[in-house]
Design a protein around this motif. Sequence first.
Motif, PDB file in Angstrom:
ATOM      1  N   THR A  31       1.121  -1.234  -0.063  1.00 16.46           N
ATOM      2  CA  THR A  31      -0.238  -0.498  -0.036  1.00 16.46           C
ATOM      3  C   THR A  31       0.837   1.143   0.089  1.00 16.46           C
ATOM      4  OG1 THR A  31      -0.092  -0.359   2.330  1.00 16.46           O
ATOM      5  CG2 THR A  31      -2.311  -1.138   1.234  1.00 16.46           C
ATOM      6  N   GLY A  32       2.118   1.125   0.625  1.00 17.79           N
ATOM      7  CA  GLY A  32       2.990   2.114   0.907  1.00 17.79           C
ATOM      8  C   GLY A  32       3.447   2.720  -0.656  1.00 17.79           C
ATOM      9  N   PHE A  33       3.630   1.858  -1.657  1.00 23.19           N
ATOM     10  CA  PHE A  33       4.152   1.664  -3.217  1.00 23.19           C
ATOM     11  C   PHE A  33       2.965   2.211  -3.987  1.00 23.19           C
ATOM     12  CE2 PHE A  33       4.850   0.108  -6.835  1.00 23.19           C
ATOM     13  CZ  PHE A  33       5.930   0.549  -7.279  1.00 23.19           C
ATOM     14  N   LYS A  34       1.805   1.842  -4.040  1.00 27.71           N
ATOM     15  CA  LYS A  34       0.466   2.819  -4.108  1.00 27.71           C
ATOM     16  C   LYS A  34       0.286   4.020  -4.025  1.00 27.71           C
ATOM     17  CE  LYS A  34      -1.759  -1.507  -4.276  1.00 27.71           C
ATOM     18  NZ  LYS A  34      -3.323  -2.381  -4.267  1.00 27.71           N
ATOM     19  N   LYS A  35       0.488   4.153  -2.687  1.00 27.04           N
ATOM     20  CA  LYS A  35       0.622   6.064  -2.260  1.00 27.04           C
ATOM     21  C   LYS A  35       1.387   6.572  -2.650  1.00 27.04           C
ATOM     22  CE  LYS A  35      -1.738   4.983   1.955  1.00 27.04           C
ATOM     23  NZ  LYS A  35      -1.800   4.901   3.543  1.00 27.04           N
ATOM     24  N   ALA A  36       2.596   6.221  -2.614  1.00 22.27           N
ATOM     25  CA  ALA A  36       4.072   6.948  -3.341  1.00 22.27           C
ATOM     26  C   ALA A  36       3.826   6.858  -5.474  1.00 22.27           C
ATOM     27  CB  ALA A  36       5.522   6.337  -3.032  1.00 22.27           C
ATOM     28  N   VAL A  37       3.077   5.624  -5.554  1.00 25.92           N
ATOM     29  CA  VAL A  37       2.559   6.227  -6.555  1.00 25.92           C
ATOM     30  C   VAL A  37       1.989   7.410  -7.699  1.00 25.92           C
ATOM     31  CG1 VAL A  37       2.215   5.075  -9.259  1.00 25.92           C
ATOM     32  CG2 VAL A  37       3.849   4.064  -8.002  1.00 25.92           C
ATOM     33  N   LYS A  38       0.802   7.531  -6.115  1.00 28.79           N
ATOM     34  CA  LYS A  38      -0.450   8.601  -6.533  1.00 28.79           C
ATOM     35  C   LYS A  38       0.791   9.441  -6.523  1.00 28.79           C
ATOM     36  CE  LYS A  38      -4.588   5.348  -5.677  1.00 28.79           C
ATOM     37  NZ  LYS A  38      -5.623   4.996  -4.640  1.00 28.79           N
ATOM     38  N   GLN A  39       0.688   9.898  -5.716  1.00 25.21           N
ATOM     39  CA  GLN A  39       1.498  11.402  -5.436  1.00 25.21           C
ATOM     40  C   GLN A  39       2.603  11.373  -6.419  1.00 25.21           C
ATOM     41  OE1 GLN A  39       3.625  10.736  -1.220  1.00 25.21           O
ATOM     42  NE2 GLN A  39       1.822  11.000  -0.207  1.00 25.21           N
TER      43      GLN A  39
END
Length: 90
Positions: free
Chosen positions: A6-14
């Motif tokens: 989930t951290g990776f997904k959040k980083a990609v969204k940012q």
Amino acid sequence: MPTVSTGFKKAVKQLSDKEKETIILKAARRDAELYDMLSIELGELTPEELYDQTVETIHELMIGTTGRYLGRALTKSLRKSAKEIARFKR
């Protein structure tokens, strides 16, 4: 394949669009399978065209096999052809 955290997904969204574009282009240059997959997804290439390209590559590998040590050259060409087939299947 690794699972995406989930951290990776959040980083990609940012990431900005320009940063995402840069990352995708870098990855596509390094990985031929990813490039083929993206080309198909974007409509730039059809699976039939990819099949034709694979057939042409294998044909060139096998027909162009010559040399002093024909057995070694054929073995090398067969290995490369098997890799091309596996890449197409994926």
